[in-house]
Design an enzyme around this catalytic site. Structure first.
Site, PDB file in Angstrom:
ATOM      1  N   LYS A   1       0.844  -1.212   0.000  1.00 32.35           N
ATOM      2  CA  LYS A   1       0.000   0.000   0.000  1.00 32.35           C
ATOM      3  C   LYS A   1       0.873   1.254   0.000  1.00 32.35           C
ATOM      4  O   LYS A   1       0.573   2.224  -0.687  1.00 32.35           O
ATOM      5  CB  LYS A   1      -0.920   0.036   1.223  1.00 32.35           C
TER       6      LYS A   1
ATOM      7  N   LYS B   1      -5.189 -13.558 -12.507  1.00 28.26           N
ATOM      8  CA  LYS B   1      -6.507 -14.041 -12.096  1.00 28.26           C
ATOM      9  C   LYS B   1      -7.604 -13.011 -12.364  1.00 28.26           C
ATOM     10  O   LYS B   1      -7.330 -11.836 -12.607  1.00 28.26           O
ATOM     11  CB  LYS B   1      -6.480 -14.414 -10.612  1.00 28.26           C
TER      12      LYS B   1
ATOM     13  N   LYS C   1     -11.478  -7.235 -10.534  1.00 28.10           N
ATOM     14  CA  LYS C   1     -11.914  -6.021 -11.213  1.00 28.10           C
ATOM     15  C   LYS C   1     -10.885  -4.904 -11.143  1.00 28.10           C
ATOM     16  O   LYS C   1     -10.982  -3.917 -11.862  1.00 28.10           O
ATOM     17  CB  LYS C   1     -13.270  -5.549 -10.729  1.00 28.10           C
TER      18      LYS C   1
END
Ligand code: TRP
Length: 331
Positions: free
Chosen positions: A111, A194, A197
């Site tokens: 992050k 994989k 979205k």
């Protein structure tokens, strides 16, 4: 009978990857264990969603879980923020969570790299909130993907630390729930990793996608110029289409196209047409159920209330005992 808990951050509609990677297995799991399925809306606040988006996404997951067969009478399906006991346990666990160990968590370091302008304390303490989710129900098994294994390890650390600090044998150490061979990893349509979205809407087939959208997405899925040698190894993009086909089509269909590939007679357009129709056949009943449930707010309200009550029953017992152990005593 094990206590199994699974959480999902509400970020939008569920896709085929969610379905085959998790939900499909939950259907069976819920009859064999005491299951908690919750929607991690506290966790999703780390990305600062608007109030409307937050609510919409929670509803998507709730409706799509129900449409996929999770039974609110059998399992406990609840919304994380309906269980403030989790927030209290999170606070308590944070007192024994150390900056150094939290900073070393891989997902946190990622992050920092990806969103350097929003490194909030919620991200840093993401693992303590997740630990609170799990141990508030004393869950022993947690179905998690690879990316969550380190968080589960931290949960064990926090549980053990609490037990040691207060000289009790109170919290169990949760382990990963292993679906074994039943776990089907559905790849995306962009020819690489994989289905998800974050790689773009067109990379995933959502359970709620209309047939026309599904056809369009599949027709645009990445392929190559075709095999040139008999029985040659399939490149990733092609292998991916076959993997999706294995999940939704009949074995005969899969071997038919496999044979065509191996003999260099395949026409990807034909394969894609078949794949799209088989996906549509598979998702149509789900989609209808999703639309029906979405319009039935009275029912959703009942489901949420029931989940909240059942979750509260288990969580309030834990919090009461934890408070006693820590030394918050009544006068
Ligand atoms: N961190 C999980 C994810 O992003 C979601 C989650 C939150 C969770 N709390 C949990 C998963 C507790 C399992 C158990 O996928």
């Amino acid at each position: 009978m094990e206590i199994v808990l699974s959480g999902i951050r509400p970020t939008g509609n569920l896709h085929l990857g969610n379905y085959f990677g998790a939900i499909q297995n939950f259907n069976k799991m819920q009859y064999e264990n005491k299951c908690f399925f919750f929607i991690a809306d506290y966790h999703s606040l780390t990305t600062h969603p608007t109030p409307d988006d937050l609510h919409k996404n929670v509803k998507h997951v709730l409706v799509e879980y129900l449409a996929s067969g999770l039974d609110p009478e059998i399992a406990t399906i609840y919304i994380q923020s309906d269980l403030p006991e989790t927030a209290e346990l999170y606070l308590l666990l944070n007192m024994n969570a150390y900056l150094g160990e939290l900073e070393r968590v891989t997902s946190f370091k990622e992050k920092i790299r990806k969103q350097p302008d929003n490194i909030n304390a919620g991200l840093l303490t993401y693992p303590t909130l997740m630990a609170a989710d799990i141990i508030i129900h004393k869950a022993s098994k947690v179905p998690v993907g690879k990316d969550q294994e380190q968080h589960l390890e931290m949960t064990r650390t926090f549980a053990k630390r609490f037990n040691r600090l207060y000289k009790v044998d109170y919290f169990p150490e949760p382990e990963a729930y292993n679906f074994g061979e039943n776990l089907i990893k559905i790849p995306g349509l962009d020819g690489s990793g994989k289905m998800g979205k974050s790689e773009g809407e067109a990379n995933a087939i959502f359970l709620v996608d209309e047939p026309a959208i599904i056809r369009k997405k599949i027709m645009r899925a990445v392929t190559d110029s075709g095999p040139t040698e008999m029985n040659q190894q399939k490149p990733v993009a092609i292998e991916n289409l076959f993997t999706i086909m294995k999940a939704v089509s009949s074995p005969d269909t899969v071997s038919y196209f496999n044979e065509l590939y191996n003999t260099c007679n395949i026409r990807y357009g034909d394969m894609k047409k078949q794949l799209a129709e088989d996906i549509i056949t598979f998702t149509s009943p789900l989609r209808e159920k999703i639309l029906e449930l979405s319009a039935d707010n009275d029912y959703l309200k009942k489901v949420v209330k029931l989940g909240k009550e059942k979750a509260h029953e288990s969580a309030s017992k834990t919090i009461k005992e934890v408070r006693e152990i820590i030394g918050f005593r009544p006068f």
